[in-house]
Design a protein around this motif. Structure first.
Motif, short mmCIF file in Angstrom:
data_model
loop_
_atom_site.label_atom_id
_atom_site.label_comp_id
_atom_site.label_asym_id
_atom_site.label_seq_id
_atom_site.Cartn_x
_atom_site.Cartn_y
_atom_site.Cartn_z
N LEU A 123 0.96 -1.16 0.01
CA LEU A 123 0.05 -0.17 -0.04
C LEU A 123 0.92 1.33 -0.10
CD1 LEU A 123 -3.24 -0.88 2.37
CD2 LEU A 123 -3.09 -0.86 -0.09
N LEU A 124 1.97 1.08 0.32
CA LEU A 124 3.08 2.41 0.62
C LEU A 124 3.30 2.62 -0.87
CD1 LEU A 124 4.81 4.06 2.92
CD2 LEU A 124 6.59 2.71 2.12
N ASP A 125 3.48 1.61 -1.49
CA ASP A 125 3.91 1.91 -3.18
C ASP A 125 2.95 2.37 -4.00
OD1 ASP A 125 6.51 0.10 -4.54
OD2 ASP A 125 6.40 0.41 -2.27
N VAL A 126 1.55 2.44 -3.30
CA VAL A 126 0.56 3.19 -4.11
C VAL A 126 0.74 4.55 -4.45
CG1 VAL A 126 -1.95 3.48 -4.40
CG2 VAL A 126 -1.18 1.55 -3.63
N THR A 127 1.29 5.38 -3.26
CA THR A 127 1.57 6.83 -3.27
C THR A 127 3.13 7.33 -2.98
OG1 THR A 127 1.04 6.54 -0.62
CG2 THR A 127 -0.81 6.86 -1.89
N ALA A 148 -1.69 0.82 -9.93
CA ALA A 148 -3.06 0.65 -9.36
C ALA A 148 -3.92 0.07 -10.19
CB ALA A 148 -3.60 2.32 -9.14
N LEU A 149 -3.72 0.06 -11.48
CA LEU A 149 -4.48 -0.58 -12.19
C LEU A 149 -4.32 -2.05 -12.33
CD1 LEU A 149 -6.67 -0.24 -14.65
CD2 LEU A 149 -5.10 0.05 -16.30
N ALA A 150 -3.27 -2.85 -12.24
CA ALA A 150 -2.80 -4.10 -12.14
C ALA A 150 -3.39 -4.64 -10.98
CB ALA A 150 -1.42 -4.37 -12.41
N LEU A 151 -3.33 -3.89 -9.75
CA LEU A 151 -3.93 -4.27 -8.58
C LEU A 151 -5.26 -4.38 -8.56
CD1 LEU A 151 -3.50 -4.82 -5.63
CD2 LEU A 151 -3.40 -2.31 -5.11
N GLY A 175 -2.20 3.87 7.51
CA GLY A 175 -0.92 4.63 7.69
C GLY A 175 0.00 4.39 6.42
N ALA A 176 -0.04 3.28 5.79
CA ALA A 176 0.74 3.19 4.52
C ALA A 176 0.62 4.29 3.61
CB ALA A 176 0.70 1.77 4.21
N ALA A 177 -0.65 4.30 3.19
CA ALA A 177 -1.04 5.21 1.93
C ALA A 177 -0.73 6.63 2.41
CB ALA A 177 -2.59 5.10 1.57
N ALA A 178 -0.96 6.94 3.68
CA ALA A 178 -0.67 8.54 4.10
C ALA A 178 0.68 8.78 4.21
CB ALA A 178 -1.49 8.20 5.67
N LEU A 179 1.55 7.62 4.71
CA LEU A 179 2.81 8.01 4.87
C LEU A 179 3.73 7.98 3.67
CD1 LEU A 179 3.51 5.87 8.27
CD2 LEU A 179 3.71 8.43 7.90
N PHE A 186 -7.86 11.55 -3.89
CA PHE A 186 -6.20 11.24 -4.52
C PHE A 186 -5.77 11.22 -5.57
CE2 PHE A 186 -7.71 8.17 -0.71
CZ PHE A 186 -6.91 8.85 0.32
N GLY A 187 -6.75 11.65 -6.60
CA GLY A 187 -6.53 11.65 -7.89
C GLY A 187 -5.42 12.89 -8.36
N VAL A 188 -5.70 13.88 -7.80
CA VAL A 188 -5.11 15.20 -8.03
C VAL A 188 -3.77 15.18 -7.24
CG1 VAL A 188 -5.25 17.62 -8.17
CG2 VAL A 188 -7.28 16.27 -8.43
N ILE A 189 -3.46 14.56 -6.32
CA ILE A 189 -2.30 14.80 -5.56
C ILE A 189 -0.99 14.56 -6.36
CG2 ILE A 189 -0.89 13.59 -3.64
CD1 ILE A 189 -3.48 15.43 -2.74
N PRO A 190 -0.81 13.78 -7.45
CA PRO A 190 0.43 13.59 -8.08
C PRO A 190 0.55 15.11 -8.74
CG PRO A 190 -0.90 11.72 -8.36
CD PRO A 190 -1.67 12.60 -7.81
#
Length: 510
Positions: free
Chosen positions: A18-22, A50-53, A140-144, A286-290
């Motif tokens: 999940l960390l690797d998502v963000t 994200a798509l493969a997941l 916590g993973a996605a947020a961190l 989360f879609g605009v964050i990048p």
């Protein structure tokens, strides 16, 4: 260690995937410079994973029921580690995107088997504690992710956001083999003398392939639209392929004995409303964050660490609201908690659409805070609302569908909002310059377009993307409020008061 070993092994793998998502979000500008990557390349660095997941989660989970969940968990971790090595060694954007897609395959195998393994390792109160710890680690993973990504990018370099997965994967595999038991009901079909069990449970590979083709073509079309336009022939053909794949998926699911998702569930307005909420949640939040991260670093000149800290209001607020809301809103109808949360996320997107050429990072804080409040309300109850909207026998399928649609929402959000961003920028500085600036190459436009024009164009593009994200959040919130109804005496539409039993493989939480 016998008590904590299985939980440590499972949480370690979950945290990593999940960390690797963000985690790549803050590293995008450095990746663009090192690999000469375009905006569409950067979009696929995020969306490939994200798509493969999303596309493979249900299919791989069903395969784990047949082949053995611990076996699939270990195999997925190994694939994830090897793909991480490939990402870190990538010499161009194409190799990086391909390796990220393979990473997503490994992550799907890991994610799909997580809760069934915990369910086999713990019973009673210990199971509730284990699920609570796992849920905290997942959140916590996605947020961190952006913060860890910023530290690694500014320190040893962006490639280390992938290399760091290698020792973690080794530890996760060792702990899994040492402490995690294989659920008794899984893996039997793959053993000699168990042909009857194999026949009783078959993997819906046709459904997996057609759904993956649908999701991939839909996302690819949205990404290509940023360069060629929504009405171009290639974009139209891509969307036509997506439509045909969706039709094929529906046809397959209506005929197979063990479908990935029982289409009859979609006749239930409450379940359909939750799925709409799941897509809208990850897209709007989360879609605009990048693109905010690219703006902070390439236009405002912030370092990766400082840029990641600007995003902290979203993560910190969601943590606080989730912790407090879990106690104060216990037993409240899910339609109100999730619906209002999505409306707040939408309001946050609208509040961020106030940028101009002179704006600083502080202009984002109100919108990020509103989105954080909404995220804290939506995230804890989304899976529970899905489970409460279907019969108990379909709980696993419903939980897996929610997680699939969440990841699909993120992938589509990144693609669509990127297209909106560049189309708004093109009106100000032209197509080529817009793609260069949006891809993290604003400094490369020196002498071609003034710095003020770039700042103004990027602000206009972000405003358009944020407005679109805000609209998605509002529409998803209204859909939940209208469709997720509570029937007297049924409990549908309310999140369960206790953790659900994680028996089937797809019973996952966000």
């Amino acid at each position: 260690m016998r008590t904590w070993g299985p939980l440590t092994a499972v949480c370690l793998g979950t945290f990593m995937l999940l960390l690797d998502v963000t985690i790549v979000v803050v590293a995008l500008p450095d990746m663009a410079r090192a690999l000469d990557a375009s905006l569409s390349d950067l979009q696929w660095v995020i969306d490939g994973y994200a798509l493969a997941l999303a596309a493979l989660l249900l299919g791989v989970g069903a395969a784990a029921d047949v082949l053995g969940r611990r076996r699939i968990q270990v195999a997925g971790t190994v694939v994830f580690a090897l793909a991480s090595l490939g990402c870190g060694l990538a010499s161009n954007a194409e190799i990086l995107v391909a390796a990220r897609a393979v990473q997503g395959l490994g992550a799907a195998a890991m994610f799909a088997t997580t809760l069934p393994l915990l369910g086999a390792a713990y019973q009673g109160k210990r199971r509730s504690v284990a699920l609570g710890v796992w849920g905290a680690v997942s959140g916590g993973a996605a947020a961190l992710g952006p913060i860890v990504g910023g530290l690694l990018t500014e320190g040893p370099g962006w490639r280390w956001i992938f290399f760091v997965n290698l020792p973690v994967s080794v530890a996760a595999v060792w702990l899994t083999l040492r402490w995690v038991p294989e659920p008794a009901q899984a893996g039997q079909a793959g053993q000699a003398g168990q042909a009857t069990g194999a026949a009783a449970r078959r993997v819906d590979w046709a459904g997996t392939v057609t759904f993956a083709l649908f999701a991939g073509a839909l996302t690819y079309g949205a990404v290509r639209a940023s360069a060629e336009g929504w009405t171009s022939a290639r974009t139209g053909v891509t969307f036509a392929v997506a439509a045909l794949a969706l039709i094929a998926f529906v046809a397959v699911e209506r005929r197979v004995t063990h479908p990935l998702i029982d289409l009859r569930l979609l006749r239930k307005p409450a379940f359909t409303g939750v799925l709409i909420g799941a897509v809208g949640y990850n897209a709007a939040a989360f879609g605009v964050i990048p693109y905010l991260s690219i703006w902070l670093q390439t236009v405002l000149g912030m370092s990766p660490v400082r840029g990641s800290l600007v995003l902290l209001p979203l993560a910190a607020t969601s943590f606080v609201v989730a912790a407090i809301g879990g106690r104060l809103l216990h037993g409240a109808p899910a339609r109100y908690v999730i619906g209002v949360g999505l409306l707040l996320i939408g309001a946050g997107g609208l509040a961020m659409a106030v940028l101009d050429a002179g704006s600083s990072w502080s202009a984002l804080v109100p919108g990020l805070t509103l989105a954080g409040i909404g995220t804290g309300l939506v995230a804890p109850g989304l899976a529970g609302a899905a489970l409460a909207s279907v019969p108990p026998k379909d709980a696993g399928m419903a939980g897996g569908a929610v997680n699939t649609f969440r990841q699909l929402g993120y992938a589509l959000g990144v693609a669509v909002f990127g297209t909106v961003l560049t189309s708004r920028m093109q009106d100000s500085i032209g197509q080529d310059a817009a793609h260069t600036a949006a891809g993290g190459g604003a400094s490369a436009l020196a002498g071609q377009v003034s710095a003020h024009d770039v700042r103004e164009a990027f602000a206009a593009g972000l405003n358009g993307a944020s407005l679109t994200a805000g609209a998605v959040g509002v529409v998803a919130g209204l859909a939940v409020l209208l469709m997720v109804r509570t029937k007297p005496g049924s409990g549908a539409g309310q999140a369960p008061s206790t953790a659900p039993e994680p028996t089937p493989v797809q019973q996952l939480q966000g």
